[in-house]
Design a protein around this motif. Structure first.
Motif, PDB file in Angstrom:
ATOM      1  N   PRO A  27       1.587  -7.844  11.931  1.00 52.97           N
ATOM      2  CA  PRO A  27       0.701  -6.575  12.575  1.00 52.97           C
ATOM      3  C   PRO A  27       1.580  -5.501  12.816  1.00 52.97           C
ATOM      4  N   GLY A  28       0.902  -4.317  12.771  1.00 55.83           N
ATOM      5  CA  GLY A  28       1.642  -3.036  12.896  1.00 55.83           C
ATOM      6  C   GLY A  28       0.769  -1.878  12.960  1.00 55.83           C
ATOM      7  N   THR A  29       0.530  -1.409  13.853  1.00 57.36           N
ATOM      8  CA  THR A  29      -0.582  -0.135  14.172  1.00 57.36           C
ATOM      9  C   THR A  29       0.002   0.955  13.358  1.00 57.36           C
ATOM     10  N   PRO A  30      -0.620   1.597  12.516  1.00 61.71           N
ATOM     11  CA  PRO A  30      -2.080   1.649  12.514  1.00 61.71           C
ATOM     12  C   PRO A  30      -2.804   0.721  11.493  1.00 61.71           C
ATOM     13  N   SER A  31      -2.121  -0.484  10.992  1.00 59.33           N
ATOM     14  CA  SER A  31      -2.428  -1.243   9.728  1.00 59.33           C
ATOM     15  C   SER A  31      -3.074  -2.463  10.179  1.00 59.33           C
ATOM     16  N   TRP A  48      -0.794 -14.285   9.522  1.00 58.74           N
ATOM     17  CA  TRP A  48       0.202 -13.564   9.984  1.00 58.74           C
ATOM     18  C   TRP A  48       1.695 -14.075   9.573  1.00 58.74           C
ATOM     19  N   ALA A  49       2.378 -13.298   9.000  1.00 59.35           N
ATOM     20  CA  ALA A  49       3.825 -13.811   8.508  1.00 59.35           C
ATOM     21  C   ALA A  49       4.783 -13.508   9.869  1.00 59.35           C
ATOM     22  N   PRO A  50       5.800 -14.069   9.698  1.00 57.04           N
ATOM     23  CA  PRO A  50       6.954 -13.774  10.510  1.00 57.04           C
ATOM     24  C   PRO A  50       7.449 -12.194  10.602  1.00 57.04           C
ATOM     25  N   ASN A  51       7.243 -11.506   9.479  1.00 54.58           N
ATOM     26  CA  ASN A  51       7.686 -10.168   9.153  1.00 54.58           C
ATOM     27  C   ASN A  51       7.157  -9.629   7.908  1.00 54.58           C
ATOM     28  N   GLU A  52       7.510  -8.321   7.591  1.00 53.42           N
ATOM     29  CA  GLU A  52       6.900  -7.602   6.542  1.00 53.42           C
ATOM     30  C   GLU A  52       7.584  -7.996   5.210  1.00 53.42           C
ATOM     31  N   LYS A  67      -3.514 -15.407  -8.668  1.00 49.08           N
ATOM     32  CA  LYS A  67      -4.554 -14.876  -7.833  1.00 49.08           C
ATOM     33  C   LYS A  67      -4.170 -13.573  -7.112  1.00 49.08           C
ATOM     34  N   ARG A  68      -5.240 -12.790  -7.095  1.00 51.39           N
ATOM     35  CA  ARG A  68      -5.094 -11.622  -6.241  1.00 51.39           C
ATOM     36  C   ARG A  68      -4.838 -11.598  -4.923  1.00 51.39           C
ATOM     37  N   SER A  69      -3.684 -10.531  -4.706  1.00 48.21           N
ATOM     38  CA  SER A  69      -3.222 -10.777  -3.315  1.00 48.21           C
ATOM     39  C   SER A  69      -2.881  -9.572  -2.723  1.00 48.21           C
ATOM     40  N   PHE A  70      -2.556  -9.557  -1.390  1.00 47.59           N
ATOM     41  CA  PHE A  70      -2.613  -8.281  -0.493  1.00 47.59           C
ATOM     42  C   PHE A  70      -1.587  -8.737   0.631  1.00 47.59           C
ATOM     43  N   CYS A  71      -0.984  -7.416   1.122  1.00 43.42           N
ATOM     44  CA  CYS A  71      -0.116  -7.385   2.193  1.00 43.42           C
ATOM     45  C   CYS A  71      -0.319  -6.100   2.885  1.00 43.42           C
ATOM     46  N   ALA A  72      -0.052  -6.207   4.414  1.00 41.86           N
ATOM     47  CA  ALA A  72      -0.311  -4.717   4.687  1.00 41.86           C
ATOM     48  C   ALA A  72       0.737  -4.679   5.878  1.00 41.86           C
ATOM     49  N   MET A  73       1.290  -3.491   6.158  1.00 40.76           N
ATOM     50  CA  MET A  73       2.162  -3.083   7.262  1.00 40.76           C
ATOM     51  C   MET A  73       2.270  -1.742   7.514  1.00 40.76           C
ATOM     52  N   LYS A  74       2.661  -1.368   8.648  1.00 38.18           N
ATOM     53  CA  LYS A  74       2.858   0.058   8.927  1.00 38.18           C
ATOM     54  C   LYS A  74       4.148   0.528   8.424  1.00 38.18           C
ATOM     55  N   HIS A  75       4.532   2.013   8.602  1.00 40.08           N
ATOM     56  CA  HIS A  75       5.443   2.338   7.556  1.00 40.08           C
ATOM     57  C   HIS A  75       6.806   2.099   8.068  1.00 40.08           C
ATOM     58  N   VAL A  76       7.191   1.689   9.279  1.00 41.61           N
ATOM     59  CA  VAL A  76       8.536   1.043   9.585  1.00 41.61           C
ATOM     60  C   VAL A  76       8.575  -0.267   8.919  1.00 41.61           C
ATOM     61  N   VAL A  80      11.288  -2.849   6.221  1.00 37.32           N
ATOM     62  CA  VAL A  80      11.849  -4.332   6.255  1.00 37.32           C
ATOM     63  C   VAL A  80      11.319  -4.805   5.047  1.00 37.32           C
ATOM     64  N   ALA A  81      10.440  -4.455   4.301  1.00 40.58           N
ATOM     65  CA  ALA A  81       9.874  -5.052   3.292  1.00 40.58           C
ATOM     66  C   ALA A  81      10.494  -4.418   1.621  1.00 40.58           C
ATOM     67  N   ALA A  82      11.346  -3.424   1.837  1.00 42.42           N
ATOM     68  CA  ALA A  82      11.810  -2.444   0.907  1.00 42.42           C
ATOM     69  C   ALA A  82      12.740  -3.433  -0.245  1.00 42.42           C
ATOM     70  N   ASP A  83      13.235  -4.488   0.425  1.00 44.39           N
ATOM     71  CA  ASP A  83      14.171  -5.492  -0.318  1.00 44.39           C
ATOM     72  C   ASP A  83      13.291  -5.652  -1.633  1.00 44.39           C
ATOM     73  N   PRO A  84      12.387  -6.672  -1.205  1.00 45.04           N
ATOM     74  CA  PRO A  84      11.680  -7.189  -2.319  1.00 45.04           C
ATOM     75  C   PRO A  84      10.876  -6.280  -3.140  1.00 45.04           C
ATOM     76  N   LEU A  85      10.488  -5.238  -2.385  1.00 49.17           N
ATOM     77  CA  LEU A  85       9.536  -4.092  -2.926  1.00 49.17           C
ATOM     78  C   LEU A  85      10.308  -3.697  -4.385  1.00 49.17           C
ATOM     79  N   PHE A  86      11.436  -3.143  -4.296  1.00 47.09           N
ATOM     80  CA  PHE A  86      12.274  -2.583  -5.518  1.00 47.09           C
ATOM     81  C   PHE A  86      12.217  -3.478  -6.598  1.00 47.09           C
ATOM     82  N   THR A  87      12.625  -4.698  -6.243  1.00 46.43           N
ATOM     83  CA  THR A  87      12.629  -5.557  -7.585  1.00 46.43           C
ATOM     84  C   THR A  87      11.249  -6.280  -7.948  1.00 46.43           C
TER      85      THR A  87
END
Length: 576
Positions: A27-31, A48-52, A67-76, A80-87
């Motif tokens: 959870p992270g406002t406004p997401s 709810w996961a422990p972090n993004e 299967k189609r999947s989704f995750c949500a987060m706020k900008h900050v 936190v999720a940038a490490d997996p994102l780039f790979t």
């Protein structure tokens, strides 16, 4: 069926209709509401996961499985999720994977302003940006189509106004695509250097192909009006531009903000006399225009900071400023945010303030411990930084700081990113005192469950992490639990742990006073005959207590009978 729908709820509906099967978010406002809304559909597994970072990796795993999947987060959270994102960008997907990131221009509930479009460009991942709830639904569905067609995760960028505003939405039926079989493919899915080197050109070609798609896709459209002025814009700024200019300008409305359509922008600019780029925060579109040699105005007229509005755009661009509305003649006092009446953090912060402790803080409701009258927090950076920072602080200053410096962190924030910092203290042995403020919920974002509460996103029983056992397993011999409503106990334990020559953890445990499971006690009353007007009770900063005619008064509509103020009154004036 047409209905008014919150932007975040519309995203959730789009995910549902697109056949999304697995959702993992922090959870992270406004997401936050996206995941709360999708969790209402039993056909979709939500958590709810422990972090993004974990949430993005869970979504990737589900995509890999077919299967189609989704995750949500706020900008900050995207940081936190940038490490997996780039790979993951290099690996691609199996079934579609959508990542929602919600920016908070204006910092309504954030510690910085950050423009997530840069992440799309840097990670080479396409980004869609809706401008109302209907587009939020449609773009969520489109994102899966693009994800599977171009073998890429897809960003869906929200912002506070789109996420938390309502507009008309027409809903459809859920269509679940067939599960895509998982096939072992080491060259595609294992990003060791030899494979990654081969994938980089593939990713670059993918962006070029997506840029060609952007040239003709109806997510990017021209709304012709007066050609003396052309406006390039997106998201909520499109709504503002339409309200300010109507047919007095031509507008290129961008729904895909990365990659951007070079030929479409050139063509549009060539058909109008002057071009202004209206975008919140960074000059992302403007700099792209500069790069391709299209002359535009943008941040020379509009600010880099804060949320935009119709009035701001009208004023900055030379239009008559819109009516400001009705204002009161009275000089209304400022109402700063404060912790709620009965907040369990108040007793701990009062104790820290009384002991003149230096407090390194973290992200949560308890950040309000920094404001008057408690003034009990001196640092706040990002999730988990309090614990890592106190270790560095004490390693730098040694005994000079060890006896009066503490770190405070909430239970959810501790699970998010506090454990690694605590492991560092245990491993590298600084004499640091860490206080975990366990209020049995993720409070700041609206009462979401977390791994320490024992319940999942639907409120059903779930695995529960024992904080005391965890801290001891990490190497802390000194782990104490206090009730922050008991000021004498809290003060005693704090003094003992600051004096101890060893790393220690204090768990300040009391449920949030606003939880439905917490039944308030009868409100206290202030006896005006006993009250001496010393104002000691006011040092708590409780919004239920005020001073009228030099005597304490308790608002019975706010007081939850926690009794903390009674412990400060030497005259017995505060009665149950």
């Amino acid at each position: 069926m047409k209905q008014l729908m919150l932007g975040n709820a519309a995203v959730a509906r789009g995910l549902y209709e697109a056949g999304c099967s697995v959702v993992s978010s922090y959870p992270g406002t406004p997401s936050t509401e996206i995941t709360e809304e999708i969790a209402k559909f039993d056909e979709v597994y939500s958590e709810w996961a422990p972090n993004e970072k974990v949430a993005m990796e869970v979504a990737f795993g589900a995509s890999l499985a077919g299967k189609r999947s989704f995750c949500a987060m706020k900008h900050v959270g995207l940081n936190v999720a940038a490490d997996p994102l780039f790979t993951i960008s290099y690996i691609g997907v199996n079934a579609g994977m959508v990542i929602a990131v919600a920016d908070d221009a204006g910092m309504h509930s954030s510690q910085n302003e950050q423009d997530s479009r840069h992440y799309a460009k840097a990670s080479k991942v396409p980004m869609l940006e809706p401008s109302d709830s209907q587009e939020a639904l449609e773009f969520a569905k489109l994102a899966y189509e693009l994800s599977e067609k171009y073998d890429t995760p897809v960003f869906l960028k929200m912002c506070t106004r789109i996420a938390h505003s309502q507009s008309i939405v027409e809903t459809g039926e859920r269509v679940v695509p067939p599960v895509k079989p998982y096939e072992k493919n080491i060259q595609k899915n294992v990003m060791m250097p030899a494979n990654a080197k081969k994938k980089h050109p593939v990713v670059e070609k993918r962006i070029r192909d997506l840029a060609e798609y952007a040239e003709t896709s109806d997510v990017n459209r021209i709304e012709w009006g007066d050609k003396k002025l052309g406006i390039i814009t997106s998201s909520t700024c499109h709504q503002y531009a339409k309200e300010v200019y109507g047919e007095e300008a031509s507008i290129l409305k961008l729904g895909m903000v990365w990659p951007l359509p070079e030929k479409l922008i050139r063509s549009f600019a060539g058909q109008v006399e002057k071009v202004i780029v209206i975008e919140e925060l960074d000059p992302f579109i403007e700099e792209f225009c500069d790069t391709i040699g299209v002359e535009v105005h943008g941040k020379d007229l509009l600010p880099l900071e804060d949320e935009f509005s119709q009035n701001l755009i009208a004023f900055r661009l030379g239009k008559k400023e819109a009516e400001q509305g009705i204002s009161l003649e009275e000089n209304m006092p400022v109402r700063p945010p404060v912790m709620c009446a009965g907040c369990p953090h108040r007793g701990m912060f009062y104790t820290l303030s009384k002991n003149k402790c230096r407090v390194l803080g973290d992200i949560g409701c308890y950040t309000l411990g920094a404001v008057a009258p408690l003034n009990a927090m001196e640092m706040n950076a990002c999730m988990g930084a309090s614990i890592s920072s106190i270790h560095g602080f004490n390693k730098a200053l040694g005994e000079e700081s060890e006896r009066n410096t503490v770190a405070v962190i909430g239970d959810s924030t501790f699970m998010h990113s506090g454990m690694t910092g605590l492991a560092n203290i245990a491993y590298n042995q600084s004499n640091s005192t860490v206080i975990i403020l366990d209020n049995s919920i993720t409070g700041m974002t609206g009462h979401q469950q977390n791994p320490t509460t024992g319940y999942n996103i639907k409120g059903d029983p779930a695995g529960k992490i024992d904080l005391e056992a965890l801290c001891k397993a990490m190497g802390f011999e000194r782990v104490r639990v206090v009730d922050p409503y008991d000021l004498a106990q809290t003060d005693e334990v704090l003094k003992e742990e600051l004096a101890a020559q060893a790393p220690s953890v204090i768990i300040s445990r009391r449920p949030c006073a606003l939880l439905k499971t917490v039944k308030p006690k009868p409100a206290l009353k202030a006896d005006p005959d006993k009250c001496k007007g010393c104002k000691k009770c006011m040092k708590l900063g409780c919004p239920a207590i005020s001073i009228k005619e030099k005597r304490a008064v308790i608002d019975p509509t706010l007081c939850v009978g926690c009794g903390v103020c009674q412990q400060l009154c030497a005259f017995g004036a505060l009665e149950a």
